[in-house]
Design an enzyme around this catalytic site. Structure first.
Site, PDB file in Angstrom:
ATOM      1  N   PHE A 123       0.854  -1.197   0.000  1.00 37.08           N
ATOM      2  CA  PHE A 123       0.000   0.000   0.000  1.00 37.08           C
ATOM      3  C   PHE A 123       0.881   1.235   0.000  1.00 37.08           C
ATOM      4  O   PHE A 123       1.764   1.382   0.847  1.00 37.08           O
ATOM      5  CB  PHE A 123      -0.940   0.033   1.212  1.00 37.08           C
ATOM      6  CG  PHE A 123      -1.862   1.225   1.165  1.00 37.08           C
ATOM      7  CD1 PHE A 123      -2.979   1.223   0.349  1.00 37.08           C
ATOM      8  CD2 PHE A 123      -1.587   2.372   1.900  1.00 37.08           C
ATOM      9  CE1 PHE A 123      -3.807   2.333   0.260  1.00 37.08           C
ATOM     10  CE2 PHE A 123      -2.412   3.487   1.833  1.00 37.08           C
ATOM     11  CZ  PHE A 123      -3.530   3.467   1.001  1.00 37.08           C
ATOM     12  N   ASP A 214       9.110   2.891   1.854  1.00 40.93           N
ATOM     13  CA  ASP A 214       7.920   3.568   2.347  1.00 40.93           C
ATOM     14  C   ASP A 214       7.818   3.288   3.847  1.00 40.93           C
ATOM     15  O   ASP A 214       7.392   2.205   4.262  1.00 40.93           O
ATOM     16  CB  ASP A 214       6.690   3.052   1.595  1.00 40.93           C
ATOM     17  CG  ASP A 214       5.400   3.724   2.044  1.00 40.93           C
ATOM     18  OD1 ASP A 214       5.372   4.267   3.164  1.00 40.93           O
ATOM     19  OD2 ASP A 214       4.417   3.692   1.287  1.00 40.93           O
ATOM     20  N   LYS A 243       2.233   9.701   8.434  1.00 43.60           N
ATOM     21  CA  LYS A 243       1.390   9.316   9.562  1.00 43.60           C
ATOM     22  C   LYS A 243       1.760   9.939  10.919  1.00 43.60           C
ATOM     23  O   LYS A 243       1.227  10.964  11.283  1.00 43.60           O
ATOM     24  CB  LYS A 243       1.302   7.796   9.635  1.00 43.60           C
ATOM     25  CG  LYS A 243       0.480   7.241   8.446  1.00 43.60           C
ATOM     26  CD  LYS A 243      -0.215   5.947   8.750  1.00 43.60           C
ATOM     27  CE  LYS A 243      -1.321   5.656   7.748  1.00 43.60           C
ATOM     28  NZ  LYS A 243      -0.873   5.041   6.498  1.00 43.60           N
TER      29      LYS A 243
END
Ligand SMILES: *Cc1c(COP(=O)(O)O)cnc(C)c1O
Length: 392
Positions: A123, A214, A243
């Protein structure tokens, strides 16, 4: 727009790992707003930083110097072992910057159709380039034509990556980079073999590809190191962070070192909001707090406590097929779809997540107490046991 399948609850306030809904019911938050509130809710240091900065200066744009952005850049590159940083406002934007850096790296090598290796089950976000990079057909369906320049391999499979390298030697599309998560989060908390990142690094060195990680979900102490790659001996060329960086204030960053850090130049990339004083003040408070409260080591210790506790509490539970964890990124995989568990857990006052249909994902704040960790273990074990009986 009708973008989300929302749970029927609305929260009004929070403190630490706890949230209160509009009926004043109390919940223990083992989800942290998708790994965003690593310091829990309403952390006093972050609150103070936001309030003070809001009263002084919120935004001026990147047409001018921004002292807080420079300070955050210095602190973040130090923690991440990188040289330079570009600030955006989200994870997807951080990955877009990484993808653009990879393409410039290809240009410099004289490659007309630069291609990035990405993984199945990954993702990377919801923009067109990042959903193309994402290894999940559900996220791509309906948005064709997808962006060109990505090739997909199974995760944790170095041989597949080597095969792509071999085959691309005679193709016009040259490989320029690898983009993978050091632990797959949305994909179900999948942890690659100990030698995987070192193997990716070796391939990148051999073929002059950029190694891009990532770390949007794994970064900022979540796995028991500042960044998950720091569990290994290798250093990537590019990492993306978002995040937990602002503990809820939107901010993302693409960090790079060496020549990869020099590819973006004035005019080649930008962001109106990126790295504004408000977001940077929040992120600086996050970094300072993680350091002062020694939360990276705490995340590692809490992760061990949760893993041991869950292994023990669920040891006789036949429907649990695996418990995987890296620090405070924990996945409990069942042998059947179990999305209903988020509702039974919530009814008991515990917020959890289920991803990849069958994996309970726990992402609690890094500063919970041992007692709160034990409450999470008890709550998860109770709902899984009830589920086993009800679903038998
Ligand atoms: C959440 C996430 C993203 C996307 O971040 P947004 O802020 O939602 O754009 C990208 N990669 C990973 C690994 C993520 O967990």
């Amino acid at each position: 727009m009708n973008t989300y399948g929302r749970q029927p609850v609305t929260f009004e306030r929070g403190a630490g790992a706890w949230l209160w809904d509009t009926h004043n019911n109390k919940y223990l938050d083992a989800f942290s707003g998708v790994a965003v509130c690593g310091l829990g809710h309403a952390h006093p240091a972050v609150t103070a930083a936001i309030c003070q900065q809001a009263g002084r200066l919120v935004h001026t744009s990147n047409h001018f110097g921004i002292a807080l952005q420079e300070e955050l850049g210095a602190q973040l590159t130090r923690a991440a072992g990188m040289d330079k940083v570009f600030f955006g406002n989200s994870g997807a934007e951080a990955n877009e910057a990484a993808i653009k850096i990879a393409r410039l790296h290809g240009q410099r090598r004289g490659i007309a159709t630069p291609t990035i290796i990405v993984a199945e089950n990954s993702f990377h976000g919801r923009t067109l380039a990042t959903l193309t990079a994402t290894g999940n057909r559900k996220i791509q369906a309906g948005f064709e034509p997808l962006v060109q320049g990505f090739v997909r391999v199974p995760y944790n499979d170095l041989e597949a990556m080597r095969t792509v390298a071999r085959n691309s030697a005679n193709l016009a599309q040259g490989i320029v980079a690898v983009l993978v998560e050091p632990v797959q989060g949305e994909g179900g908390v999948h942890i690659p073999g100990d030698d995987y990142l070192a193997g990716v690094r070796a391939l990148c060195d051999e073929f002059d590809w950029l190694m891009m990680l990532d770390e949007i979900q794994t970064g900022m102490g979540r796995t028991g190191r500042w960044f998950a790659y720091q569990h290994t001996n290798v250093i990537p060329d590019v990492i993306t962070v978002a995040k937990a960086l602002g503990n809820g204030v939107p901010i993302g960053a693409c960090l790079a070192r060496g020549t990869a850090a020099e590819l973006l130049q004035p005019g080649s990339h930008g962001s109106t909001f990126g790295g504004n004083p408000l977001a940077c003040a929040a992120a600086l408070a996050v970094i300072t707090t993680i350091e002062q409260e020694k939360l990276v080591a705490r995340a590692a210790a809490l992760g061990e406590r949760l893993l041991a506790g869950l292994n023990h509490a669920l040891r006789d539970c036949k429907l649990v097929t695996a418990i995987r964890s890296k620090g405070l990124m924990i996945g409990v995989e069942l042998d059947r779809p179990c999305a209903a568990l988020i509702h039974t857990a919530r009814a008991r006052g515990l917020l959890i997540n289920v991803t990849a249909e069958r994996v309970i994902r726990l992402l609690p704040p890094l500063n919970i107490s041992d007692a709160e960790a034990d409450l999470i273990i008890e709550g998860v074990a109770a709902v899984v046991r009830d589920f086993a009986h009800s679903d038998a």
